[in-house]
Design an enzyme around this catalytic site. Structure first.
Site, PDB file in Angstrom:
ATOM      1  CE  LYS A 178     -11.650   8.245 -19.565  1.00  0.00           C
ATOM      2  NZ  LYS A 178     -11.994   9.507 -18.930  1.00  0.00           N
ATOM      3  CE1 TYR A 183     -15.531  11.695 -17.447  1.00  0.00           C
ATOM      4  CE2 TYR A 183     -15.336  11.776 -15.068  1.00  0.00           C
ATOM      5  CZ  TYR A 183     -15.591  11.072 -16.221  1.00  0.00           C
ATOM      6  OH  TYR A 183     -15.922   9.748 -16.145  1.00  0.00           O
ATOM      7  NE  ARG A 189      -3.028   0.208   3.209  1.00  0.00           N
ATOM      8  CZ  ARG A 189      -2.423   0.301   4.415  1.00  0.00           C
ATOM      9  NH1 ARG A 189      -1.771   1.399   4.744  1.00  0.00           N
ATOM     10  NH2 ARG A 189      -2.493  -0.686   5.271  1.00  0.00           N
ATOM     11  CG  ASP A 246      -8.802  16.259 -15.921  1.00  0.00           C
ATOM     12  OD1 ASP A 246      -8.082  15.673 -16.767  1.00  0.00           O
ATOM     13  OD2 ASP A 246      -9.836  15.747 -15.447  1.00  0.00           O
TER      14      ASP A 246
HETATM   15  C1  LIG Z   1     -12.509   9.894 -17.697  1.00  0.00           C
HETATM   16  C2  LIG Z   1     -12.137  11.203 -17.117  1.00  0.00           C
HETATM   17  C3  LIG Z   1     -12.006  11.372 -15.729  1.00  0.00           C
HETATM   18  C4  LIG Z   1     -12.293  10.263 -14.734  1.00  0.00           C
HETATM   19  O1  LIG Z   1     -11.416   9.189 -14.867  1.00  0.00           O
HETATM   20  P1  LIG Z   1     -11.787   7.664 -14.509  1.00  0.00           P
HETATM   21  O2  LIG Z   1     -10.532   6.940 -14.821  1.00  0.00           O
HETATM   22  O3  LIG Z   1     -12.956   7.275 -15.364  1.00  0.00           O
HETATM   23  O4  LIG Z   1     -12.144   7.637 -13.050  1.00  0.00           O
HETATM   24  C5  LIG Z   1     -11.604  12.618 -15.267  1.00  0.00           C
HETATM   25  N1  LIG Z   1     -11.372  13.645 -16.110  1.00  0.00           N
HETATM   26  C6  LIG Z   1     -11.509  13.516 -17.444  1.00  0.00           C
HETATM   27  C7  LIG Z   1     -11.249  14.687 -18.330  1.00  0.00           C
HETATM   28  C8  LIG Z   1     -11.893  12.303 -17.990  1.00  0.00           C
HETATM   29  O5  LIG Z   1     -12.042  12.184 -19.319  1.00  0.00           O
END
Ligand SMILES: *Cc1c(COP(=O)(O)O)cnc(C)c1O
Length: 390
Positions: A206, A109, A57, A181
Site C-alpha cells: 500500500k 482487514y 533465504r 497494523d
Molecule cells: C492489504 C492489507 C493487508 C494485507 O497485505 P497484502 O500485502 O495484501 O498481503 C493487511 N492489512 C491491511 C490493513 C491491508 O490494507
C-alpha cells in the site's frame, strides 16, 4: 557489509531518513541507488569466513538495506520483510504457541481474521474479537493466556480509532504485547512504537511502496528478542521478500513523505466535498470534526490520510456511481498514487457475510476511496459526475 552510516541517526528528519537510512551510496561504484543483488549464495573465503552473507533465504544485501530503512522510519530496533502483508502477519502469530490467546479488534482487514480463524485456530491459537475503540474493553478481554493485543487504527473500512497510548498502558501492566497494523497511516502519520506498541506490521503493498506495482509486508520490532526470533523464522520458514521487490519498496519509500502530504491534503478536500454532496448520506473520515474520535485522531496521528468511506444508500446506488468513475479506478487495494475506489460489501469484506458486515456497520451502499495524488480538482469532478448518476 558495513552498517549504514544513517542507521542510528534518529535525529535526522523523517523525509531525510526515508531517502538515506539504509541507502548509502554503493561503496563499489558510487551508485546512489541500492543495487539489486539477485543471488542465492555468496562465495566464502574459507570455512566460516564470509562477508556477512551466506545464503539469501537467511539474508540478502538489498533486503538488509530495506529492513534498516523501515526500522528507522518506524523507530524500531529492527525490521523483517516478507512476500506480502499477510506473510508478515503470519510471522507475527508464528511467535505464539498452541494455547496462546490473542485479543483482536473486530473491524480488521478481511484477510487477517481469515488467517487467524481458518489457519491458526487449527494449530491451537485462540482469538477473541472485540470493539477496541474503548480501551476498557481491551482490559476486560485480557486473560491469563493472552499474549498479544492486535489492532488496526483507523480500521478498514469504518475508520474507527483505537487509543494506542491507553491500550499500551494496559498491556504493559498486564505484560501483553501490542501489535499494530499501521498500513493505513504509514509511519509518516502514526508511530505506534512511540505510543507503547511492541510490533508494527504493514502491507508495504500500500502506501510504503505506493505505486501499486508490488506486494510485500514488514514487521518492525521494538524489542531485540522479537527481532531475533523473526530472523530465525525467516530462515526456518523461508517467507522473505525477493531482492527485486525489496528494491521497489526502497524506491517507493523515498517519496513517502512527499506522497503522504498530498494524500492527506487531497483526502481532506475530498472528505469535505463528500460531506457536502447531496447524494452522499454519511462520510467516515477521522479528519472531519464530526467524526466521533476526531480529538483522538488529532492527538495520535500527525495527519488524517486519504482513506475515506461514504454511504450512497444502497447497492444499486453504489453500482450506479462506480460504473461511472473515469479517473478513479474501481478495484481492491489502496495507498497507490492513483485514486482507487472499492465496494467493501462485495469486494474486500465479502467473506465476512451479511451478518458479520452488519455487526461492524458495513452496508451495501458503502463505498471506500483511497484518494491518490492526481490533481484534486480532477478527482472531485470525477466523483461529482459519478455521484450525480444516482
Ligand atoms: C492489504 C492489507 C493487508 C494485507 O497485505 P497484502 O500485502 O495484501 O498481503 C493487511 N492489512 C491491511 C490493513 C491491508 O490494507
Amino acid at each position: 557489509m558495513k552498517q549504514s552510516r544513517t542507521k542510528e541517526s534518529k535525529t535526522l528528519g523523517f523525509a531525510t531518513r526515508a531517502i538515506h537510512a539504509g541507502q548509502d551510496p554503493d561503496p563499489l561504484t558510487g551508485s546512489v541507488t541500492v543495487p539489486i543483488y539477485p543471488t542465492s549464495t555468496y562465495v566464502q573465503q574459507g570455512i566460516g569466513e564470509h562477508k556477512g552473507y551466506e545464503y539469501s533465504r537467511v539474508s540478502n544485501p538489498t533486503r538488509t538495506r530495506l529492513e534498516e530503512n523501515l526500522a528507522s522510519l518506524e523507530g524500531g530496533v529492527a525490521a523483517r520483510v516478507y512476500a506480502s502483508g499477510m506473510a508478515a502477519i503470519h510471522a507475527i502469530v508464528s511467535l505464539l504457541k498452541s494455547g496462546d490467546h490473542v485479543v483482536c479488534g473486530n473491524d480488521l482487514y478481511g484477510g487477517t481474521p481469515r488467517l487467524f480463524n481458518q489457519v491458526m485456530a487449527d494449530l491451537g491459537l485462540e482469538f477473541a474479537y472485540i470493539d477496541t475503540t474503548e480501551a476498557g474493553n481491551v482490559e476486560r478481554a485480557i486473560r491469563k493466556n493472552t499474549r498479544f493485543v492486535y489492532v488496526e487504527t483507523p480500521t478498514n473500512p469504518m475508520m474507527r480509532l483505537t487509543d494506542l497510548a491507553a491500550v499500551g498502558d494496559i498491556c504493559k501492566r498486564r505484560k501483553v504485547s501490542v501489535v499494530v497494523d499501521n498500513t493505513f497511516m504509514s509511519p509518516y502519520f502514526q508511530q505506534p512504537l512511540a505510543l507503547g506498541a511492541d510490533l508494527v506490521v504493514h502491507s508495504t503493498t500500500k502506501f510504503l511502496n505506493g505505486h501499486s506495482d508490488g506486494l510485500g509486508g514488514v514487521v518492525v520490532c521494538a524489542k531485540q528478542e522479537h527481532a531475533e526470533r523473526l530472523a530465525f523464522l525467516q530462515k526456518a520458514v523461508g517467507a522473505i521478500l525477493s531482492p527485486f521487490e525489496c528494491w521497489l519498496v526502497l524506491r517507493g519509500v523515498k517519496t513517502l513523505a512527499a506522497r503522504m502530504e498530498i494524500h492527506d491534503r487531497s483526502g481532506r478536500i475530498v472528505a469535505d466535498f463528500l460531506a457536502r454532496h447531496r447524494k452522499v448520506r454519511a462520510v467516515f473520515y477521522p479528519g472531519l470534526p464530526d467524526h466521533p474520535q476526531h480529538a483522538l485522531a488529532r492527538r495520535q496521528m500527525t495527519g488524517f490520510g486519504s482513506m475515506i468511506s461514504f454511504e450512497t444508500g444502497s447497492l444499486k446506488n453504489a453500482n450506479k456511481m462506480l460504473k461511472k468513475v473515469r479517473i478513479c479506478s474501481l478495484g481492491e487495494s489502496l495507498g497507490g498514487v492513483e485514486t482507487l475506489i472499492s465496494h467493501p460489501a462485495t469486494m474486500t469484506h465479502a467473506a465476512l457475510g451479511e451478518k458479520g458486515r452488519k455487526a461492524i456497520g458495513i452496508t451495501d451502499g458503502l463505498v471506500r476511496i483511497s484518494v491518490g495524488i492526481e490533481d484534486v480538482d480532477d478527482i472531485l469532478e470525477d466523483l461529482d459526475q459519478a455521484l450525480n448518476a444516482i
